[in-house]
Design a protein around this motif. Structure first.
Motif, PDB file in Angstrom:
ATOM      1  N   GLY A 227       0.812  -1.212   0.000  1.00 25.07           N
ATOM      2  CA  GLY A 227       0.000   0.000   0.000  1.00 25.07           C
ATOM      3  C   GLY A 227       0.841   1.256   0.000  1.00 25.07           C
ATOM      4  N   MET A 228       1.917   1.256   0.799  1.00 20.25           N
ATOM      5  CA  MET A 228       2.808   2.421   0.840  1.00 20.25           C
ATOM      6  C   MET A 228       3.528   2.633  -0.483  1.00 20.25           C
ATOM      7  N   VAL A 229       4.056   1.542  -1.035  1.00 20.18           N
ATOM      8  CA  VAL A 229       4.822   1.642  -2.282  1.00 20.18           C
ATOM      9  C   VAL A 229       3.930   2.117  -3.420  1.00 20.18           C
ATOM     10  N   VAL A 230       2.772   1.484  -3.557  1.00 21.73           N
ATOM     11  CA  VAL A 230       1.868   1.844  -4.658  1.00 21.73           C
ATOM     12  C   VAL A 230       1.269   3.232  -4.428  1.00 21.73           C
ATOM     13  N   GLY A 231       0.930   3.545  -3.173  1.00 25.94           N
ATOM     14  CA  GLY A 231       0.373   4.867  -2.880  1.00 25.94           C
ATOM     15  C   GLY A 231       1.349   5.981  -3.197  1.00 25.94           C
ATOM     16  N   TRP A 232       2.606   5.804  -2.785  1.00 25.76           N
ATOM     17  CA  TRP A 232       3.620   6.817  -3.068  1.00 25.76           C
ATOM     18  C   TRP A 232       3.868   6.931  -4.571  1.00 25.76           C
ATOM     19  N   GLY A 233       3.910   5.787  -5.243  1.00 24.36           N
ATOM     20  CA  GLY A 233       4.101   5.832  -6.683  1.00 24.36           C
ATOM     21  C   GLY A 233       3.000   6.593  -7.380  1.00 24.36           C
ATOM     22  N   ASN A 234       1.762   6.356  -6.950  1.00 26.10           N
ATOM     23  CA  ASN A 234       0.639   7.036  -7.583  1.00 26.10           C
ATOM     24  C   ASN A 234       0.568   8.516  -7.236  1.00 26.10           C
ATOM     25  N   LEU A 235       1.086   8.885  -6.070  1.00 25.61           N
ATOM     26  CA  LEU A 235       1.134  10.307  -5.744  1.00 25.61           C
ATOM     27  C   LEU A 235       1.972  11.063  -6.764  1.00 25.61           C
ATOM     28  N   ASN A 236       2.956  10.376  -7.334  1.00 28.92           N
ATOM     29  CA  ASN A 236       3.776  11.010  -8.361  1.00 28.92           C
ATOM     30  C   ASN A 236       3.025  11.209  -9.669  1.00 28.92           C
ATOM     31  N   GLY A 237       1.793  10.679  -9.734  1.00 28.01           N
ATOM     32  CA  GLY A 237       0.938  11.014 -10.862  1.00 28.01           C
ATOM     33  C   GLY A 237       0.638  12.510 -10.909  1.00 28.01           C
ATOM     34  N   VAL A 238       0.762  13.176  -9.759  1.00 37.83           N
ATOM     35  CA  VAL A 238       0.619  14.638  -9.730  1.00 37.83           C
ATOM     36  C   VAL A 238       1.693  15.282 -10.597  1.00 37.83           C
ATOM     37  N   VAL A 239       2.911  14.737 -10.515  1.00 38.11           N
ATOM     38  CA  VAL A 239       3.995  15.235 -11.372  1.00 38.11           C
ATOM     39  C   VAL A 239       3.680  14.928 -12.837  1.00 38.11           C
ATOM     40  N   SER A 240       3.284  13.677 -13.081  1.00 38.51           N
ATOM     41  CA  SER A 240       2.987  13.270 -14.460  1.00 38.51           C
ATOM     42  C   SER A 240       1.941  14.154 -15.113  1.00 38.51           C
ATOM     43  N   SER A 241       0.994  14.620 -14.321  1.00 40.48           N
ATOM     44  CA  SER A 241      -0.133  15.385 -14.852  1.00 40.48           C
ATOM     45  C   SER A 241       0.233  16.799 -15.284  1.00 40.48           C
ATOM     46  N   ASN A 242       1.407  17.261 -14.905  1.00 36.17           N
ATOM     47  CA  ASN A 242       1.729  18.673 -15.114  1.00 36.17           C
ATOM     48  C   ASN A 242       3.025  18.928 -15.862  1.00 36.17           C
ATOM     49  N   ILE A 243       3.565  17.923 -16.529  1.00 38.63           N
ATOM     50  CA  ILE A 243       4.871  18.112 -17.166  1.00 38.63           C
ATOM     51  C   ILE A 243       4.789  18.237 -18.692  1.00 38.63           C
ATOM     52  N   TYR A 244       3.656  17.878 -19.271  1.00 39.67           N
ATOM     53  CA  TYR A 244       3.521  18.039 -20.719  1.00 39.67           C
ATOM     54  C   TYR A 244       2.777  19.343 -21.009  1.00 39.67           C
ATOM     55  N   LEU A 245       3.539  20.312 -21.435  1.00 38.72           N
ATOM     56  CA  LEU A 245       3.036  21.676 -21.614  1.00 38.72           C
ATOM     57  C   LEU A 245       2.766  21.937 -23.091  1.00 38.72           C
ATOM     58  N   ASP A 246       1.579  22.466 -23.388  1.00 40.35           N
ATOM     59  CA  ASP A 246       1.187  22.683 -24.787  1.00 40.35           C
ATOM     60  C   ASP A 246       2.165  23.585 -25.532  1.00 40.35           C
ATOM     61  N   ARG A 247       2.722  24.539 -24.820  1.00 40.21           N
ATOM     62  CA  ARG A 247       3.607  25.500 -25.501  1.00 40.21           C
ATOM     63  C   ARG A 247       4.919  24.867 -25.968  1.00 40.21           C
ATOM     64  N   GLU A 248       5.208  23.625 -25.497  1.00 47.00           N
ATOM     65  CA  GLU A 248       6.471  22.986 -25.844  1.00 47.00           C
ATOM     66  C   GLU A 248       6.335  21.948 -26.963  1.00 47.00           C
ATOM     67  N   GLU A 249       5.146  21.793 -27.512  1.00 51.99           N
ATOM     68  CA  GLU A 249       5.003  20.784 -28.562  1.00 51.99           C
ATOM     69  C   GLU A 249       5.789  21.186 -29.793  1.00 51.99           C
ATOM     70  N   PRO A 250       6.340  20.261 -30.565  1.00 53.38           N
ATOM     71  CA  PRO A 250       6.171  18.804 -30.458  1.00 53.38           C
ATOM     72  C   PRO A 250       7.256  18.109 -29.643  1.00 53.38           C
TER      73      PRO A 250
END
Length: 519
Positions: free
Chosen positions: A430-453
């Motif tokens: 639970g700790m390992v998977v929970g912490w890993g999924n918390l990093n989904g917050v990072v994943s959600s905010n790193i692809y910026l439209d202004r930097e495409e492609p």
């Protein structure tokens, strides 16, 4: 079992009866004694057979047929549930291609916030879900959460603005939080440590299939645009949500709590499944709900080592699965073509995930498998960030997916192998998977439209997590566990172990001199 573990005879393992304990033939300070204690509480279906006959039974077709029967009942159904789970959390990327942002009046940053809020609630709930599962039993737990998130997913198709979308994503995270760590723990209650990897990989390959299947499904559903006065993206949420609800209703009949209550097995088969698990364990299974096992998990350095490794798995996983349609759009692939081009990379990832699971189970080289697989992923993201050529970038998506998905199930199988005591193992997962999924917050905010492609930030962050956390963490864990095994074989823990009481030894779990770690 871990490498170089002392072999025990079939008589000690399978026929570990009260006689062995009472006549002193099994040393009370060893794992053999604890196995004998646990085995003595179960009937022996092979009473009277010789060591050779017992070994033949455990190695022959009868044992393989028993586990095939378990496989056929558990794995397809659990894989389907995870496919629906991953589909429901990532279909927002497909909805984005179907003009969801325009219809809901979303502005720059709103989409990233909708992704982020899911992972916050998901990560908050995840560490405690396995403890709840043990209290409620798997049948009640899985049935409840699946129906709940299916309802939430369906209602998401009715939202009219950004606020409604955020609320739905928050509650979806809470409802889905228990499935992945719960199933990984649940599988550990049915299979030996040498069998868990391939089952975990088949289960997790459903995530890659969800990405592949999701693109095809979204391409078809989006054509319902305007039916019932609703846009195509709404139908993606509604139909996929209703499918999940139906699966949840069937879950009550498909999930059995534990091997000793499984109605699809005969009484003799139930006993055999339980006995083979006891023989496989390197220590007591610690079924009691004792808070000291939770404290032991919190104090164990391996817990935090695996948390670092898993954040290196999950950050690229969610970034890839949530933004692959966006990455393809930046290459010039939109609409149905964009949806369909997302299918092949996931299909390759699914096949490699299963292949790595088979190989790691056979060799017990879980650390080496992580190192080799993540290297493929690193090459993929280098291709994505180093050029704007659409063909090279598309090739990078194949390598990126192939380097991400196999490491998830392999890492969690590594965790399963190296923590003894079911409650401790459940809490660590639970700790390992929970912490890993918390990093989904990072994943959600790193692809910026202004930097495409090129998406410098997105691809760069993924590279960083893969190199530092996944590659570096796997190397560190492998070396540290190898050194620990060497010290145990040299007898450096024997004196401390001899001074412990029986109660202290029971709580110690894998922190015992005869427990050898899987590398």
């Amino acid at each position: 079992m871990g490498d170089s573990e002392k072999e025990i005879s079939p008589a000690q393992a399978e026929n570990g009866s009260l006689t062995d304990i009472q006549n002193g033939s099994v040393d009370k300070s060893t794992v053999e004694y604890e196995r004998a204690q646990l085995l003595s509480n179960l009937p022996d279906p092979d009473a009277g057979k010789t060591d050779e006959e017992r070994k033949a039974i455990s190695d022959n077709e009868k044992d393989r047929k028993l586990m095939w029967k378990v496989d056929c009942w558990l794995i397809p159904w659990l894989s389907l549930l995870y496919l629906l789970s991953f589909l429901d959390r990532t279909n927002i990327g497909n909805a984005r291609l179907a003009n969801m942002e325009v219809d809901l009046g979303m502005v720059s940053g709103d989409y990233n916030m909708a992704l982020t809020i899911f992972f916050i609630s998901y990560a908050i709930a995840e560490p405690i879900t396995n403890a709840i599962l043990k209290r409620l039993t798997p049948r009640i737990f899985f049935t409840s959460i699946i129906i709940l998130w299916g309802i939430i997913m369906t209602l998401m198709g009715l939202v009219k603005n950004q606020a409604g979308l955020l609320a739905a994503r928050w509650f979806l995270g809470l409802a889905e939080a228990g499935l992945f760590p719960g199933v990984n723990y649940y599988l550990g209650c049915w299979y030996k440590s040498s069998e868990i990897g391939v089952r975990s990989s088949i289960f997790f390959s459903a995530a890659a299939l969800a990405g592949s299947f999701g693109g095809l499904l979204a391409a078809a559903i989006a054509k319902m645009d305007g039916i019932g006065g609703m846009p195509g993206w709404s139908w993606i949420f509604i139909l996929e949500g209703l499918t999940t609800v139906v699966a949840g209703l069937f879950c009550w009949w498909m999930v059995f709590d534990w091997p000793d209550t499984a109605r699809f097995l005969t009484p003799d088969e139930r006993i055999r499944v339980q006995r083979r698990l006891i023989v496989d364990r390197q220590g007591r299974t610690a079924e009691d709900f004792d808070k000291r096992h939770i404290y032991a998990a919190l104090k164990d350095w391996k817990t935090y080592g695996y948390m670092v490794i898993y954040m290196g798995c999950l950050t690229p996983l969610y970034a890839f699965s949530l933004f692959l349609p966006t990455i393809l759009r930046a290459m010039g692939h939109t609409g149905t073509k964009g949806q369909l081009l997302s299918v092949p990379p996931y299909a390759v990832a699914a096949l490699l995930t299963i292949a790595v699971g088979f190989f790691a189970d056979r060799t017990r080289w879980r650390g080496y498998c992580n190192i080799a697989t993540v290297t493929i992923g690193i090459i993929g993201f280098v291709l994505l960030i180093s050029t704007a050529n659409p063909r090279v970038q598309y090739a990078g998506t194949f390598l990126g997916a192939a380097g991400i998905y196999p490491t998830i199930s392999n890492t969690l199988s590594w965790v399963n192998n190296n923590f003894e005591g079911s409650l401790k193992r459940a809490f660590v997962l639970g700790m390992v998977v929970g912490w890993g999924n918390l990093n989904g917050v990072v994943s959600s905010n790193i692809y910026l439209d202004r930097e495409e492609p090129r998406y410098w930030t997105g691809h760069g962050v993924n590279l960083g997590f893969q190199i530092v956390c996944l590659l570096g963490g796997s190397i560190f864990m492998h070396v540290a566990l190898r050194r620990s095994n060497a010290k145990r074989r040299a007898g450096s823990m024997d004196e401390k172990w001899a001074a412990m009481s029986e109660e202290q030894r029971w709580i110690s779990g894998d922190n015992r001199p005869d427990f050898m770690y899987t590398l």
